[in-house]
Design a protein around this motif. Structure first.
Motif, PDB file in Angstrom:
ATOM      1  N   UNK A 176      25.949  39.602  36.822  1.00 39.98           N
ATOM      2  CA  UNK A 176      26.210  38.385  37.570  1.00 39.98           C
ATOM      3  C   UNK A 176      26.612  37.238  36.656  1.00 39.98           C
ATOM      4  N   UNK A 177      26.063  37.233  35.434  1.00 39.99           N
ATOM      5  CA  UNK A 177      26.363  36.123  34.527  1.00 39.99           C
ATOM      6  C   UNK A 177      27.611  36.368  33.702  1.00 39.99           C
ATOM      7  N   UNK A 178      28.206  37.523  33.913  1.00 39.07           N
ATOM      8  CA  UNK A 178      29.484  37.798  33.256  1.00 39.07           C
ATOM      9  C   UNK A 178      29.366  38.443  31.901  1.00 39.07           C
ATOM     10  N   UNK A 179      28.147  38.839  31.484  1.00 43.63           N
ATOM     11  CA  UNK A 179      28.001  39.453  30.164  1.00 43.63           C
ATOM     12  C   UNK A 179      28.324  40.929  30.192  1.00 43.63           C
ATOM     13  N   UNK A 180      28.288  41.542  31.358  1.00 44.30           N
ATOM     14  CA  UNK A 180      28.645  42.958  31.461  1.00 44.30           C
ATOM     15  C   UNK A 180      30.149  43.100  31.401  1.00 44.30           C
ATOM     16  N   UNK A 181      30.629  44.137  30.757  1.00 42.96           N
ATOM     17  CA  UNK A 181      32.066  44.360  30.645  1.00 42.96           C
ATOM     18  C   UNK A 181      32.646  44.757  31.993  1.00 42.96           C
ATOM     19  N   UNK A 182      33.832  44.274  32.250  1.00 46.99           N
ATOM     20  CA  UNK A 182      34.530  44.652  33.469  1.00 46.99           C
ATOM     21  C   UNK A 182      35.087  46.054  33.320  1.00 46.99           C
TER      22      UNK A 182
ATOM     23  N   UNK B 163      41.926  54.210  31.863  1.00 49.15           N
ATOM     24  CA  UNK B 163      41.168  53.411  32.815  1.00 49.15           C
ATOM     25  C   UNK B 163      42.018  52.199  33.191  1.00 49.15           C
ATOM     26  N   UNK B 164      42.517  52.203  34.410  1.00 48.94           N
ATOM     27  CA  UNK B 164      43.410  51.142  34.860  1.00 48.94           C
ATOM     28  C   UNK B 164      42.653  50.071  35.628  1.00 48.94           C
ATOM     29  N   UNK B 165      43.165  48.861  35.554  1.00 46.29           N
ATOM     30  CA  UNK B 165      42.600  47.769  36.347  1.00 46.29           C
ATOM     31  C   UNK B 165      42.942  47.987  37.817  1.00 46.29           C
ATOM     32  N   UNK B 166      42.277  47.276  38.687  1.00 50.66           N
ATOM     33  CA  UNK B 166      42.548  47.400  40.124  1.00 50.66           C
ATOM     34  C   UNK B 166      43.989  46.998  40.443  1.00 50.66           C
ATOM     35  N   UNK B 167      44.493  45.979  39.742  1.00 47.40           N
ATOM     36  CA  UNK B 167      45.867  45.537  39.971  1.00 47.40           C
ATOM     37  C   UNK B 167      46.859  46.639  39.602  1.00 47.40           C
ATOM     38  N   UNK B 168      46.607  47.291  38.482  1.00 48.31           N
ATOM     39  CA  UNK B 168      47.505  48.354  38.029  1.00 48.31           C
ATOM     40  C   UNK B 168      47.456  49.550  38.984  1.00 48.31           C
ATOM     41  N   UNK B 169      46.264  49.880  39.456  1.00 46.57           N
ATOM     42  CA  UNK B 169      46.140  50.977  40.417  1.00 46.57           C
ATOM     43  C   UNK B 169      46.890  50.663  41.708  1.00 46.57           C
ATOM     44  N   UNK B 170      46.761  49.426  42.167  1.00 45.63           N
ATOM     45  CA  UNK B 170      47.447  49.016  43.394  1.00 45.63           C
ATOM     46  C   UNK B 170      48.964  49.078  43.204  1.00 45.63           C
ATOM     47  N   UNK B 171      49.435  48.630  42.043  1.00 46.04           N
ATOM     48  CA  UNK B 171      50.865  48.678  41.761  1.00 46.04           C
ATOM     49  C   UNK B 171      51.362  50.115  41.735  1.00 46.04           C
ATOM     50  N   UNK B 172      50.595  50.998  41.137  1.00 48.21           N
ATOM     51  CA  UNK B 172      50.981  52.405  41.067  1.00 48.21           C
ATOM     52  C   UNK B 172      51.128  53.004  42.466  1.00 48.21           C
ATOM     53  N   UNK B 173      50.194  52.677  43.341  1.00 44.91           N
ATOM     54  CA  UNK B 173      50.290  53.181  44.719  1.00 44.91           C
ATOM     55  C   UNK B 173      51.514  52.611  45.420  1.00 44.91           C
TER      56      UNK B 173
END
Length: 236
Positions: free
Chosen positions: A30-36, A49-59
């Protein structure tokens, strides 16, 4: 967990510490210390490992270009690129470097530039098909494809098979067998005796010349072929 506990302490306090560690993990997220997820390092070269944006673009690309198979993977050599592109069973195969796909997902200008390059490349592949009809070599082509590397570098690829008589029916069967093997997650597809080779080029003109210059007398016959890429799902 934030740290590994000693064995005895672990035995005595397993439940309490498990609950506490879960709370700390949730708090750090929640505090942003965990890696995305998008920042997670690749667990395997073949499974980016693709970001959500990259996955959406691929689709979106798969929907927009219905006659193409898209693959996302890192590659350093022409042979590596060819091993991925060979998995395609549609009209054309497209291999995109994951970093370049991420750039496309983040920057509309980069995306439009690369799509313009892709459209141009596919148009040239269409022209190659027409020219091969005139030379009688069209039926030797199993797969045509392009790769888009880092910074939008485009390369061309062709997978060729020669089986003698009834070549067209043979090639169509290879395409069907490859698709069926890929759908089932198999690492091999079967075919009768044939000769197989791949050619690579930096331009469509060079690719056409290499295809027409193939000397089948110098290529050994094969009876089995592994599915390129093994069990990895490079299409994401």
């Amino acid at each position: 967990m934030n740290k590994v506990m000693g064995y005895n302490t672990f035995q005595n306090n397993y439940f309490n510490n498990t609950v506490q560690n879960k709370k700390e993990t949730d708090k750090s997220a929640k505090t942003g210390t965990a890696k995305k997820t998008a920042d997670t390092k690749k667990t395997d070269k073949n499974t980016p490992q693709l970001s959500d944006k990259a996955k959406a673009l691929l689709q979106d690309l798969k929907k927009q270009y219905g006659n193409m198979d898209f693959f996302v993977a890192e590659y350093e050599t022409e042979e590596e690129a060819a091993s991925y592109l060979s998995r395609g069973s549609k009209d054309y195969s497209v291999l995109i470097d994951p970093e370049e796909l991420e750039r496309m997902a983040e920057d509309e200008d980069v995306k439009n530039q690369n799509l313009a390059l892709l459209d141009e490349a596919v148009g040239k592949l269409d022209d190659i098909k027409e020219e091969l009809k005139e030379t009688g070599k069209e039926d030797e082509v199993v797969t045509l494809g392009v790769s888009i590397g880092k910074d939008g570098k485009v390369s061309y690829f062709a997978e060729l098979e020669k089986a003698g008589e009834r070549q067209k029916e043979f090639v169509e069967k290879i395409r069907e067998d490859k698709k069926e093997a890929a759908d089932k997650g198999q690492d091999k597809y079967n075919y009768d005796h044939s000769k197989r080779t791949t050619v690579y080029a930096d331009s469509a003109e060079e690719l056409l010349k290499k295809i027409t210059d193939v000397n089948w007398d110098e290529i050994k016959e094969q009876t089995s072929l592994p599915m390129p890429g093994g069990h990895f799902d490079l299409s994401i």
